[in-house]
Design a protein around this motif. Sequence first.
Motif, mmCIF file in Angstrom:
data_model
loop_
_atom_site.group_PDB
_atom_site.id
_atom_site.type_symbol
_atom_site.label_atom_id
_atom_site.label_comp_id
_atom_site.label_asym_id
_atom_site.label_seq_id
_atom_site.Cartn_x
_atom_site.Cartn_y
_atom_site.Cartn_z
ATOM 1 N N MET A 19 30.005 0.586 68.464
ATOM 2 C CA MET A 19 28.957 1.506 70.091
ATOM 3 C C MET A 19 28.339 1.027 70.163
ATOM 4 O O MET A 19 26.390 1.147 71.046
ATOM 5 C CB MET A 19 28.946 2.614 69.148
ATOM 6 C CG MET A 19 29.529 3.416 69.618
ATOM 7 S SD MET A 19 30.886 3.829 71.163
ATOM 8 C CE MET A 19 28.712 4.561 72.337
ATOM 9 N N GLY A 20 27.923 -0.524 69.018
ATOM 10 C CA GLY A 20 25.696 -1.286 69.310
ATOM 11 C C GLY A 20 25.804 -1.951 68.188
ATOM 12 O O GLY A 20 26.919 -2.423 66.798
ATOM 13 N N LEU A 50 26.543 5.534 77.898
ATOM 14 C CA LEU A 50 27.527 5.247 77.205
ATOM 15 C C LEU A 50 28.648 5.934 77.015
ATOM 16 O O LEU A 50 29.567 5.186 75.480
ATOM 17 C CB LEU A 50 26.386 6.494 75.678
ATOM 18 C CG LEU A 50 25.745 5.411 74.999
ATOM 19 C CD1 LEU A 50 24.351 7.055 74.739
ATOM 20 C CD2 LEU A 50 26.111 5.001 73.671
ATOM 21 N N GLN A 98 19.235 1.902 76.405
ATOM 22 C CA GLN A 98 20.074 1.158 75.690
ATOM 23 C C GLN A 98 19.447 1.083 74.068
ATOM 24 O O GLN A 98 19.875 -0.104 73.378
ATOM 25 C CB GLN A 98 19.899 -0.218 75.905
ATOM 26 C CG GLN A 98 21.184 -0.442 76.751
ATOM 27 C CD GLN A 98 20.963 -2.081 77.483
ATOM 28 O OE1 GLN A 98 20.143 -1.724 78.347
ATOM 29 N NE2 GLN A 98 21.975 -2.884 76.609
ATOM 30 N N ILE A 141 19.852 3.731 70.397
ATOM 31 C CA ILE A 141 20.238 5.265 70.280
ATOM 32 C C ILE A 141 19.883 5.538 68.699
ATOM 33 O O ILE A 141 20.016 5.016 67.932
ATOM 34 C CB ILE A 141 22.192 5.246 71.076
ATOM 35 C CG1 ILE A 141 22.624 3.922 70.635
ATOM 36 C CG2 ILE A 141 21.717 5.066 72.677
ATOM 37 C CD1 ILE A 141 24.212 4.327 70.510
ATOM 38 N N THR A 156 22.617 -0.191 71.770
ATOM 39 C CA THR A 156 23.495 -0.024 72.969
ATOM 40 C C THR A 156 24.311 -1.317 73.251
ATOM 41 O O THR A 156 23.785 -2.417 73.715
ATOM 42 C CB THR A 156 23.385 0.693 73.925
ATOM 43 O OG1 THR A 156 22.805 2.018 73.446
ATOM 44 C CG2 THR A 156 24.914 1.363 74.286
#
Length: 544
Positions: free
Chosen positions: A148-149, A183, A495, A497, A512
């Motif tokens: 996810m990042g 997201l 961006q 999170i 992100t």
Amino acid sequence: MNDLQLGVVVDGTFNGGLTVRLHPGTSTEGLRIGSFVVVEGQRNRYFSLISDMQLNATDPRLLTNPLQDASPFVVQALAGTGTYATVQVRPMLMLEKPDESDPKALLQSQSGPQPVKTIPMHLATLREATELDLATVFGAEGGTNFAMGTPLTMDIPICLKLDRFVERSNGIFGQSGTGKSFLARLAISGVIKTKAAVNLIFDMHDEYSFDKQTEDGTWVKGLRDIFGPQVLVYSLDEQMGRRPGRNVDVTLKIGLNQIEEADVVLLTEELNLRQTAETTIGLLRDTYHEEWLIKLLEMTPEELEDFCRKSGAHAGAAGSLQRNLKRLQRQAYIVREANFSALDDMVESLDRGKHVILLFGRHNDVLDYLLVANLVTRRVRERYEDKMRHYEETKDIADKPRPLMITIEEAHKFLNPNVARQTTFGAIAREMRKYNVTLLVIDQRPSGIDPEVMSQLGTRISGKLTEERDIEAVLTGVSNRSALRGALETLDTRQEILMMGHAVPMPISLRTRPYDETFYRAMSTTLPMGKGSEITARDLFGDG
Ligand SMILES: Nc1ncnc2c1ncn2[C@@H]1O[C@H](COP(=O)(O)OP(=O)(O)O)[C@@H](O)[C@H]1O
Ligand SMILES: [Mg+2]
């Protein structure tokens, strides 16, 4: 001294976290609130978050009479003796270190990180996390582990465990423009790609199906563009499908006969209904059953008067209800009568593994959104309930409905404390996947969502929030709130999170993953790129 080392533990409590005195060479400016660090105890390794920073002086005279224009030499000479900095560190998980002198123990110590049960002693070292630490805690990419990042200060993919993600309802939060819809597309892509669940997405703002222009003016792909016919597009707007490059599979019509009391009550604000509306509708239903709305809308003033006389309804209230509900009749997607076959077909498609996006097109008023999303979801849930009952009878795994994740933006409109008890969404959020159906709620104002619903959310992913009550809401029922509050507050407006809950071993702040060409390519290849060697088809696609 190892250059990963940041400082040593000098103080701490189990409940309050550890105080670490930074080495003279470590600057607070190089650290970030919420970042992932490691404390090396004697027997355990503690995976932790930085929750606060503080500057101190050993000699109080330095504070009462600060040196002005001190030369760099003086500053350096004082560092670590006269002046020093501490950071607050909050252990989140611990891993027992194998006794390296005993090869047998080394082999046995494969239990993975555990919840913290102790704290380290004085002078345990705090160090930066390495790639290995992150992989130990969060696991490598592949299977249902979906990147996810990357951590804010490192370049290592951090994964969401999608098999766990789809086990509960989840939330994506953050103020406007923080990247919630992006997201959601990332997470949903992961769910589609790994087949962890099927998706039903209510696409109010036309951003999930087809290409869409970003705030920077570039174009990004929709889920239909990436995943092709695995994703079906339903539209309320007939004109939607006529635009080039946009294939709509089904144009959906809603019948007045399908609209129930609860749907109308949900629209109280949008339709300007009076408090008496619910009573009047109750009386109409008693008399006309499913046809109550059609009957009401088609009554002449005389018929209405007659109905009021017989049923005891208040004439003024009934008249005003009739006038207000005429607005429903005027919506282009509303017809007098419709059957449920289109929706039931949709549920069958979902159960065959297709994903469905419902586009609102020009009908993107809050009114349309509330009415249609609630009505469609009610039918879907009923059908899932039937399927689940059938499965319980046959106990044949082939009859078990596929897990379904329903995505709604502006979730507080369905889940605020005034309506959450009456909407289908409220029921789904509360009943914890009884029918294999969960929600992905997206909202910029989490404080507007019923706290009972918030506390049911398994995984929460949040961008920056500034309003105190929104931060409180996102952290409802989460442990270590004070440490996480700082992490939430210091996120960038875009961006970045904080990811926490059921589908991640511990909370972590991330940059992100970009939703771009590289991402689309990764989604369209059947095996994950790079580290895919040890991944089997079964990992990717499950047993089903
Ligand atoms: N993961 C991402 N990859 C690329 N761009 C992003 C990403 N997240 C956010 N953005 C940028 O931020 C803008 C706002 O994101 P969006 O998801 O529309 O915010 P929100 O839904 O929270 O209002 C997008 O138009 C895009 O330019
Ligand atoms: Mg959005």
